[in-house]
Design an enzyme around this catalytic site. Structure first.
Site, PDB file in Angstrom:
ATOM      1  N   ARG A 138       0.822  -1.225   0.000  1.00  0.00           N
ATOM      2  CA  ARG A 138       0.000   0.000   0.000  1.00  0.00           C
ATOM      3  C   ARG A 138       0.853   1.272   0.000  1.00  0.00           C
ATOM      4  NH1 ARG A 138      -2.251  -3.380  -1.274  1.00  0.00           N
ATOM      5  NH2 ARG A 138      -4.018  -4.472  -0.410  1.00  0.00           N
ATOM      6  N   SER A 156     -10.605  -0.201   3.473  1.00  0.00           N
ATOM      7  CA  SER A 156      -9.874  -0.396   4.735  1.00  0.00           C
ATOM      8  C   SER A 156      -9.265   0.916   5.200  1.00  0.00           C
ATOM      9  CB  SER A 156      -8.752  -1.418   4.532  1.00  0.00           C
ATOM     10  OG  SER A 156      -9.312  -2.672   4.289  1.00  0.00           O
ATOM     11  N   GLU A 195      -4.441   3.816   6.047  1.00  0.00           N
ATOM     12  CA  GLU A 195      -4.320   3.556   4.609  1.00  0.00           C
ATOM     13  C   GLU A 195      -4.979   4.704   3.840  1.00  0.00           C
ATOM     14  OE1 GLU A 195      -5.274  -0.509   3.418  1.00  0.00           O
ATOM     15  OE2 GLU A 195      -5.997   0.231   1.491  1.00  0.00           O
TER      16      GLU A 195
HETATM   17  C1  LIG Z   1     -15.793  -0.630  -0.860  1.00  0.00           C
HETATM   18  C2  LIG Z   1     -14.332  -0.377  -1.049  1.00  0.00           C
HETATM   19  C3  LIG Z   1     -13.469  -1.454  -1.193  1.00  0.00           C
HETATM   20  C4  LIG Z   1     -12.097  -1.236  -1.364  1.00  0.00           C
HETATM   21  N1  LIG Z   1     -11.268  -2.318  -1.506  1.00  0.00           N
HETATM   22  C5  LIG Z   1      -9.931  -2.115  -1.659  1.00  0.00           C
HETATM   23  C6  LIG Z   1      -9.039  -3.223  -1.803  1.00  0.00           C
HETATM   24  O1  LIG Z   1      -9.446  -4.388  -1.829  1.00  0.00           O
HETATM   25  N2  LIG Z   1      -7.730  -2.967  -1.924  1.00  0.00           N
HETATM   26  C7  LIG Z   1      -7.221  -1.690  -1.941  1.00  0.00           C
HETATM   27  O2  LIG Z   1      -6.001  -1.511  -2.069  1.00  0.00           O
HETATM   28  N3  LIG Z   1      -8.036  -0.619  -1.798  1.00  0.00           N
HETATM   29  C8  LIG Z   1      -9.368  -0.798  -1.666  1.00  0.00           C
HETATM   30  N4  LIG Z   1     -10.206   0.280  -1.516  1.00  0.00           N
HETATM   31  C9  LIG Z   1      -9.643   1.648  -1.453  1.00  0.00           C
HETATM   32  C10 LIG Z   1      -9.606   2.379  -2.818  1.00  0.00           C
HETATM   33  O3  LIG Z   1     -10.631   1.931  -3.671  1.00  0.00           O
HETATM   34  C11 LIG Z   1      -8.267   2.213  -3.536  1.00  0.00           C
HETATM   35  O4  LIG Z   1      -7.216   2.656  -2.713  1.00  0.00           O
HETATM   36  C12 LIG Z   1      -8.239   2.979  -4.872  1.00  0.00           C
HETATM   37  O5  LIG Z   1      -7.106   2.590  -5.578  1.00  0.00           O
HETATM   38  C13 LIG Z   1      -8.231   4.498  -4.697  1.00  0.00           C
HETATM   39  O6  LIG Z   1      -8.356   5.084  -5.985  1.00  0.00           O
HETATM   40  P1  LIG Z   1      -9.153   6.440  -6.218  1.00  0.00           P
HETATM   41  O7  LIG Z   1      -9.082   6.751  -7.668  1.00  0.00           O
HETATM   42  O8  LIG Z   1     -10.491   6.375  -5.618  1.00  0.00           O
HETATM   43  O9  LIG Z   1      -8.223   7.440  -5.416  1.00  0.00           O
HETATM   44  P2  LIG Z   1      -8.687   8.730  -4.570  1.00  0.00           P
HETATM   45  O10 LIG Z   1      -9.387   8.250  -3.351  1.00  0.00           O
HETATM   46  O11 LIG Z   1      -9.376   9.697  -5.426  1.00  0.00           O
HETATM   47  O12 LIG Z   1      -7.258   9.309  -4.167  1.00  0.00           O
HETATM   48  C14 LIG Z   1      -6.398   8.607  -3.300  1.00  0.00           C
HETATM   49  C15 LIG Z   1      -5.025   9.274  -3.330  1.00  0.00           C
HETATM   50  O13 LIG Z   1      -4.461   9.090  -4.624  1.00  0.00           O
HETATM   51  C16 LIG Z   1      -4.059  10.339  -5.168  1.00  0.00           C
HETATM   52  N5  LIG Z   1      -4.268  10.284  -6.627  1.00  0.00           N
HETATM   53  C17 LIG Z   1      -5.362   9.826  -7.290  1.00  0.00           C
HETATM   54  N6  LIG Z   1      -5.177   9.932  -8.623  1.00  0.00           N
HETATM   55  C18 LIG Z   1      -3.937  10.471  -8.799  1.00  0.00           C
HETATM   56  C19 LIG Z   1      -3.162  10.845  -9.961  1.00  0.00           C
HETATM   57  N7  LIG Z   1      -3.634  10.677 -11.192  1.00  0.00           N
HETATM   58  N8  LIG Z   1      -1.934  11.382  -9.760  1.00  0.00           N
HETATM   59  C20 LIG Z   1      -1.452  11.557  -8.496  1.00  0.00           C
HETATM   60  N9  LIG Z   1      -2.133  11.229  -7.376  1.00  0.00           N
HETATM   61  C21 LIG Z   1      -3.361  10.694  -7.524  1.00  0.00           C
HETATM   62  C22 LIG Z   1      -4.992  11.361  -4.515  1.00  0.00           C
HETATM   63  O14 LIG Z   1      -4.434  12.659  -4.549  1.00  0.00           O
HETATM   64  C23 LIG Z   1      -5.112  10.795  -3.103  1.00  0.00           C
HETATM   65  O15 LIG Z   1      -4.011  11.190  -2.313  1.00  0.00           O
HETATM   66  C24 LIG Z   1     -11.586   0.083  -1.366  1.00  0.00           C
HETATM   67  C25 LIG Z   1     -12.459   1.176  -1.234  1.00  0.00           C
HETATM   68  C26 LIG Z   1     -13.832   0.943  -1.080  1.00  0.00           C
HETATM   69  C27 LIG Z   1     -14.747   2.118  -0.954  1.00  0.00           C
END
Ligand SMILES: Cc1cc2nc3c(=O)[nH]c(=O)nc-3n(C[C@H](O)[C@H](O)[C@H](O)COP(=O)(O)OP(=O)(O)OC[C@H]3O[C@@H](n4cnc5c(N)ncnc54)[C@H](O)[C@@H]3O)c2cc1C
Length: 322
Positions: free
Chosen positions: A172, A222, A316
């Protein structure tokens, strides 16, 4: 420069920019105050232009993907939120080229439909490929680092191509969490597979998650990272209180959800933020939950785990605007 002048400069440079856009509408938790300015970047070049403009105007900025791994403060974000909506995707042989704003599920399904295998698990993770690379998202024993071969970023005024080794991926974590790179796109390397087998895998992963995680509720996945330990003494205080399942000992990693369950966290709540009784590492917004309530609950369970089991849990989720 006042807000009116700043907005006018932003729109001159970028086109439509919203003011005071509620970020709760862009996060899976449904929490977050307003973004002073909010811009939808439809192309990678728009992402770059937005960063350049924010820097010229001395505005703070951050890139938002699917908002599925963030807790945004009730005060919102006093700067420019750049929403990654660059969604080009191209398959080439056993590789897929994806822009940062492509939803994880779409990337995974496209590869399966094209007869490739390797990222079926990614279909179960909300959010975008950019967010997944930023946090090295993963599940079912895999993470995005397994598939990434190249990442294109915008770094201090220039585009740069990084190889997997440059990204410093670990559990992570990636070096993107420690610098200001904007992830523009990535190339993922896959293997030949079979479409029906891939679709079946996705359905099985999804079913497994539904059984163990509250996917029908508003959450950010998480909240804490699992606890990786190195020496037997690192887990003495846990062992003194509970029996650690042998599979955790073998993996040298104790799920944060299990630790939280041991201290009775399931069902704890502050206001409308509640710890899921299905999975203790999931905080649920049951209605009108706020970031303040969320942090109060987070601090209180973190302290419980530290006091009772001697373990310092690490978040996380990314905290924005605090
Ligand atoms: C129901 C549920 C289940 C989940 N299951 C998992 C799982 O099994 N495993 C897991 O690892 N995670 C899980 N997650 C967490 C999440 O979905 C992941 O971490 C996902 O990859 C986050 O992506 P996002 O686009 O939503 O990022 P965001 O939440 O929009 O951003 C997260 C971070 O990434 C940065 N960021 C985003 N895009 C960019 C970019 N293009 N350039 C630079 N920085 C950027 C943002 O600035 C921020 O700091 C889960 C979440 C939910 C709600």
């Amino acid at each position: 420069m006042d807000s009116v002048q700043t907005l006018s400069q932003l729109t001159d440079s970028l086109g439509p920019v919203l003011e005071n856009e509620p970020l709760k509408n862009h996060t899976t938790l449904g929490i977050g105050g307003g973004a002073r300015f909010f811009y939808e970047a439809a192309h990678s070049d728009d992402l770059i232009k937005a960063v350049q403009t924010a820097e010229e105007l001395n505005l703070k900025y951050f890139v938002l993907g699917g908002g599925s791994n963030v807790l945004v403060s009730d005060k919102g974000f006093d700067g420019l939120v750049i929403h990654a909506q660059n969604k080009n995707l191209r398959l080439q042989g056993e590789k897929i080229y994806v822009e940062a704003g492509v939803p994880n599920a779409e990337a995974a399904r496209e590869t399966v439909n094209a007869g490739l295998t390797g990222i079926e698990w990614l279909a179960t993770i909300p959010g975008t490929v950019g967010g997944a690379i930023y946090g090295n998202a993963g599940c079912f024993g895999k993470s995005i680092k397994n598939a990434v071969s190249k990442v294109d970023v915008y770094r201090t005024g220039a585009k740069k191509r990084l190889l997997k080794k440059d990204c410093q991926f670990s559990y992570r974590d990636s070096m993107f969490k420690r610098n200001n790179d904007i992830i523009l796109s990535a190339e993922l390397a896959l293997e030949p597979g079979e479409k029906q087998a891939g679709l079946k895998k996705i359905a099985e992963f999804m079913a497994q998650k539904k059984e163990t995680q509250p996917l029908d509720k508003r959450s950010a996945g998480s909240i804490f990272k699992n606890y990786a330990f190195h020496q037997p003494q690192d887990i003495e205080s846990i062992k003194a209180k509970c029996d650690i399942p042998p599979e955790f000992l073998a993996a040298k990693k104790i799920p944060a959800g299990w630790l939280l369950e041991q201290v009775g966290a399931k069902g704890m709540k502050v206001g409308d933020i509640e710890i899921s009784d299905k999975h203790a590492n999931y905080f649920i917004n049951t209605g009108k939950g706020t970031a303040t309530q969320f942090i109060e609950l987070l601090d209180s369970v973190k302290a419980k785990v530290k006091d009772q089991l001697g373990v310092e849990l690490h978040e996380e989720i990314q905290l924005i605007g605090f």
